[in-house]
Design a protein around this motif. Structure first.
Motif, mmCIF file in Angstrom:
data_model
loop_
_atom_site.group_PDB
_atom_site.id
_atom_site.type_symbol
_atom_site.label_atom_id
_atom_site.label_comp_id
_atom_site.label_asym_id
_atom_site.label_seq_id
_atom_site.Cartn_x
_atom_site.Cartn_y
_atom_site.Cartn_z
ATOM 1 N N PHE A 206 0.869 -1.187 0.000
ATOM 2 C CA PHE A 206 0.000 0.000 0.000
ATOM 3 C C PHE A 206 0.907 1.239 0.000
ATOM 4 C CE2 PHE A 206 -2.820 2.836 2.707
ATOM 5 C CZ PHE A 206 -3.686 3.153 1.667
ATOM 6 N N CYS A 207 0.732 2.128 -1.014
ATOM 7 C CA CYS A 207 1.682 3.243 -1.204
ATOM 8 C C CYS A 207 1.762 4.175 0.002
ATOM 9 C CB CYS A 207 1.302 4.045 -2.444
ATOM 10 S SG CYS A 207 1.444 3.111 -3.976
ATOM 11 N N ARG A 208 0.645 4.227 0.806
ATOM 12 C CA ARG A 208 0.674 5.176 1.930
ATOM 13 C C ARG A 208 1.201 4.540 3.224
ATOM 14 N NH1 ARG A 208 -4.982 8.349 1.141
ATOM 15 N NH2 ARG A 208 -4.890 8.353 -1.116
ATOM 16 N N SER A 209 1.664 3.306 3.079
ATOM 17 C CA SER A 209 2.305 2.703 4.261
ATOM 18 C C SER A 209 3.613 3.445 4.533
ATOM 19 C CB SER A 209 2.662 1.237 3.985
ATOM 20 O OG SER A 209 1.505 0.493 3.756
ATOM 21 N N TYR A 210 3.978 3.505 5.806
ATOM 22 C CA TYR A 210 5.255 4.138 6.169
ATOM 23 C C TYR A 210 6.314 3.044 6.322
ATOM 24 C CZ TYR A 210 3.077 8.668 6.844
ATOM 25 O OH TYR A 210 2.442 9.856 6.636
ATOM 26 N N LEU A 211 7.405 3.171 5.540
ATOM 27 C CA LEU A 211 8.548 2.258 5.698
ATOM 28 C C LEU A 211 9.713 3.089 6.252
ATOM 29 C CD1 LEU A 211 8.528 0.047 2.473
ATOM 30 C CD2 LEU A 211 7.286 -0.278 4.612
ATOM 31 N N ASP A 212 10.635 2.408 6.881
ATOM 32 C CA ASP A 212 11.732 3.131 7.537
ATOM 33 C C ASP A 212 12.948 3.341 6.650
ATOM 34 O OD1 ASP A 212 10.434 3.568 9.904
ATOM 35 O OD2 ASP A 212 10.928 1.572 10.694
ATOM 36 N N ALA A 213 12.892 2.810 5.404
ATOM 37 C CA ALA A 213 14.064 2.973 4.539
ATOM 38 C C ALA A 213 13.642 3.089 3.078
ATOM 39 C CB ALA A 213 15.013 1.796 4.728
ATOM 40 N N TRP A 214 14.529 3.650 2.282
ATOM 41 C CA TRP A 214 14.262 3.873 0.859
ATOM 42 C C TRP A 214 15.606 4.021 0.168
ATOM 43 C CZ3 TRP A 214 16.042 8.953 1.112
ATOM 44 C CH2 TRP A 214 15.874 9.572 2.379
ATOM 45 N N VAL A 215 15.663 3.621 -1.111
ATOM 46 C CA VAL A 215 16.947 3.657 -1.827
ATOM 47 C C VAL A 215 16.833 4.552 -3.062
ATOM 48 C CG1 VAL A 215 18.785 2.260 -2.853
ATOM 49 C CG2 VAL A 215 17.327 1.261 -1.093
ATOM 50 N N CYS A 216 17.762 5.516 -3.148
ATOM 51 C CA CYS A 216 17.813 6.389 -4.332
ATOM 52 C C CYS A 216 19.015 5.982 -5.185
ATOM 53 C CB CYS A 216 18.034 7.851 -3.964
ATOM 54 S SG CYS A 216 16.991 8.497 -2.660
ATOM 55 N N GLU A 217 18.957 6.379 -6.475
ATOM 56 C CA GLU A 217 20.115 6.154 -7.349
ATOM 57 C C GLU A 217 20.316 7.367 -8.239
ATOM 58 O OE1 GLU A 217 18.977 2.941 -10.036
ATOM 59 O OE2 GLU A 217 18.233 4.441 -11.457
ATOM 60 N N GLN A 218 21.517 7.497 -8.808
ATOM 61 C CA GLN A 218 21.796 8.457 -9.885
ATOM 62 C C GLN A 218 22.975 7.895 -10.679
ATOM 63 O OE1 GLN A 218 24.868 11.722 -8.243
ATOM 64 N NE2 GLN A 218 22.758 12.168 -7.671
ATOM 65 N N LEU A 219 23.168 8.366 -11.882
ATOM 66 C CA LEU A 219 24.296 7.866 -12.675
ATOM 67 C C LEU A 219 25.587 8.383 -12.063
ATOM 68 C CD1 LEU A 219 23.189 8.261 -16.422
ATOM 69 C CD2 LEU A 219 23.279 6.182 -15.028
ATOM 70 N N ALA A 220 26.595 7.510 -12.048
ATOM 71 C CA ALA A 220 27.908 7.962 -11.565
ATOM 72 C C ALA A 220 28.488 8.924 -12.601
ATOM 73 C CB ALA A 220 28.821 6.758 -11.406
ATOM 74 N N THR A 221 29.356 9.824 -12.191
ATOM 75 C CA THR A 221 29.988 10.758 -13.144
ATOM 76 C C THR A 221 31.450 10.380 -13.329
ATOM 77 O OG1 THR A 221 30.286 12.259 -11.291
ATOM 78 C CG2 THR A 221 28.439 12.700 -12.763
ATOM 79 N N CYS A 222 32.054 10.923 -14.386
ATOM 80 C CA CYS A 222 33.423 10.542 -14.723
ATOM 81 C C CYS A 222 34.412 11.566 -14.184
ATOM 82 C CB CYS A 222 33.561 10.444 -16.243
ATOM 83 S SG CYS A 222 32.393 9.268 -16.937
ATOM 84 N N ASP A 223 35.592 11.100 -13.853
ATOM 85 C CA ASP A 223 36.646 11.984 -13.362
ATOM 86 C C ASP A 223 37.399 12.534 -14.563
ATOM 87 O OD1 ASP A 223 38.598 13.298 -12.081
ATOM 88 O OD2 ASP A 223 39.655 11.492 -11.371
ATOM 89 N N LEU A 224 36.991 13.736 -15.002
ATOM 90 C CA LEU A 224 37.569 14.292 -16.231
ATOM 91 C C LEU A 224 38.912 14.966 -15.987
ATOM 92 C CD1 LEU A 224 34.306 15.615 -17.888
ATOM 93 C CD2 LEU A 224 35.660 13.627 -18.551
ATOM 94 N N SER A 225 39.341 14.989 -14.718
ATOM 95 C CA SER A 225 40.647 15.608 -14.459
ATOM 96 C C SER A 225 41.773 14.679 -14.933
ATOM 97 C CB SER A 225 40.802 15.923 -12.971
ATOM 98 O OG SER A 225 40.762 14.709 -12.240
ATOM 99 N N ALA A 226 41.461 13.334 -15.029
ATOM 100 C CA ALA A 226 42.475 12.384 -15.501
ATOM 101 C C ALA A 226 42.645 12.552 -17.006
ATOM 102 C CB ALA A 226 42.016 10.965 -15.173
#
Ligand code: MMA
Ligand code: CA
Length: 310
Positions: free
Chosen positions: A274-294
């Motif tokens: 049920f979407c309105r249930s309260y859970l104690d944890a959640w996981v987010c993501e995003q794309l990793a970025t590149c180290d352009l200084s190398a």
């Protein structure tokens, strides 16, 4: 002579005297009568003349009046004729106006019907436009994501490290993950991920699932999968189709009052909840970025970079 004087009676002279006076009187009376008659006659004539004159004047005036009246009558008749023709013209105009009014009314109802149709069309076109815009923006987001992934792959193929994540985010493969804690409904977790410039996690492989399992600390956690739009049609936030899955046995079952938001159980298996249930944890993501200084490896379109001879 004396005898005559003493007898005391002598009639003839006296008679002569009376006859003369009487004659005079008669004459006078005659004259007077004549004068009176003449006066009377003159008066009568005068009266007659005056009367005649008045009558003539009256007659003239009557003729004049009659003429005037006949002229007036003619004028009135002409006016009446004109008014009649005007009247018929007016009634004709009135008829025409009534016909026009009927036409205008029917045109008006036709126009208002057309307007209604147009308004309906406009609403349809607007909603169609909105749908198309949403679809286009979804496609654009997908394309941007694909481009970003390709770009990362190109950079990685050239030896660039694409494992840069923000502070407190964990890197795995090409993505960064944030393991949020705190009581939240699914939608609140989704907004929190947006605030962190990420989105709720999309899971596409067993390896990714295993990585997540290691970090959720056996806490029930919200993930990005949901079938809010259409029951049974589950959708990931990154727009990818649902290929890999890790449902608990018997799930998804859309149980209770309806379950459209997916959580990962402590075991790591998925359950629609049920979407309105309260859970104690959640996981987010995003794309990793590149180290352009190398420094980047040089690009050669014809083949691999020739090795330097010793
Ligand atoms: C059971 C099962 C699930 C459901 C939850 C709701 C514990 O699991 O029926 O499918 O989502 O209950 O609490
Ligand atoms: Ca369920």
């Amino acid at each position: 002579m004396e005898e005559n004087e003493y007898s005391g009676y002598w009639e003839p002279p006296r008679r002569r005297c009376c006859c003369a006076r009487r004659g005079t009187q008669l004459v006078l009376v005659g004259l007077l009568t004549t004068v009176m008659w003449a006066g009377l006659l003159a008066l009568l004539l005068l009266w007659h003349w005056e009367t005649e004159k008045s009558l003539k004047q009256l007659g003239d005036a009557a003729i004049q009046n009659a003429l005037q009246m006949s002229q007036n009558l003619e004028e009135l008749q002409a006016e009446q004729k004109q008014m009649k023709s005007q009247d018929s013209q007016l009634s004709q105009n009135l008829n025409e106006l009534q016909e026009d009014l009927i036409n205008v009314k029917s045109q008006n109802s036709e126009l208002s019907q057309n307007l209604n149709t147009l308004q309906e069309d406009l609403v349809n076109v607007k909603s169609q436009g909105l749908n198309e815009k949403r679809a286009a923006s979804d496609s654009l987001e997908k394309l941007q994501e694909e481009v970003a992934k390709l770009w990362i792959e190109i950079l990685m193929s050239k030896g660039t490290a694409c494992n840069v994540c923000p502070k407190d985010w964990l890197h795995f493969q090409q993505k960064c993950y944030y393991f949020g804690e705190g009581s939240k409904q699914w939608i609140q977790a989704k907004f929190t991920c947006s605030d962190l410039e990420g989105r709720l996690v999309s899971i596409h492989s067993q390896k990714e699932q295993d990585f997540l399992m290691q970090h959720i600390n056996k806490k029930e956690s919200w993930i990005g999968l949901q079938d809010l739009n259409m029951e049974g049609e589950f959708v990931w936030p990154d727009g990818s189709p649902v290929g890999y899955s890790n449902w608990s046995p018997g799930e998804p079952n859309n149980g209770g009052q309806g379950e459209d938001c997916v959580m990962m159980r402590g075991s790591g298996q998925w359950n629609d909840a049920f979407c309105r249930s309260y859970l104690d944890a959640w996981v987010c993501e995003q794309l990793a970025t590149c180290d352009l200084s190398a420094p980047l490896a040089s690009v050669t379109p014809t083949g691999p970079t020739p090795k330097n001879e010793p």
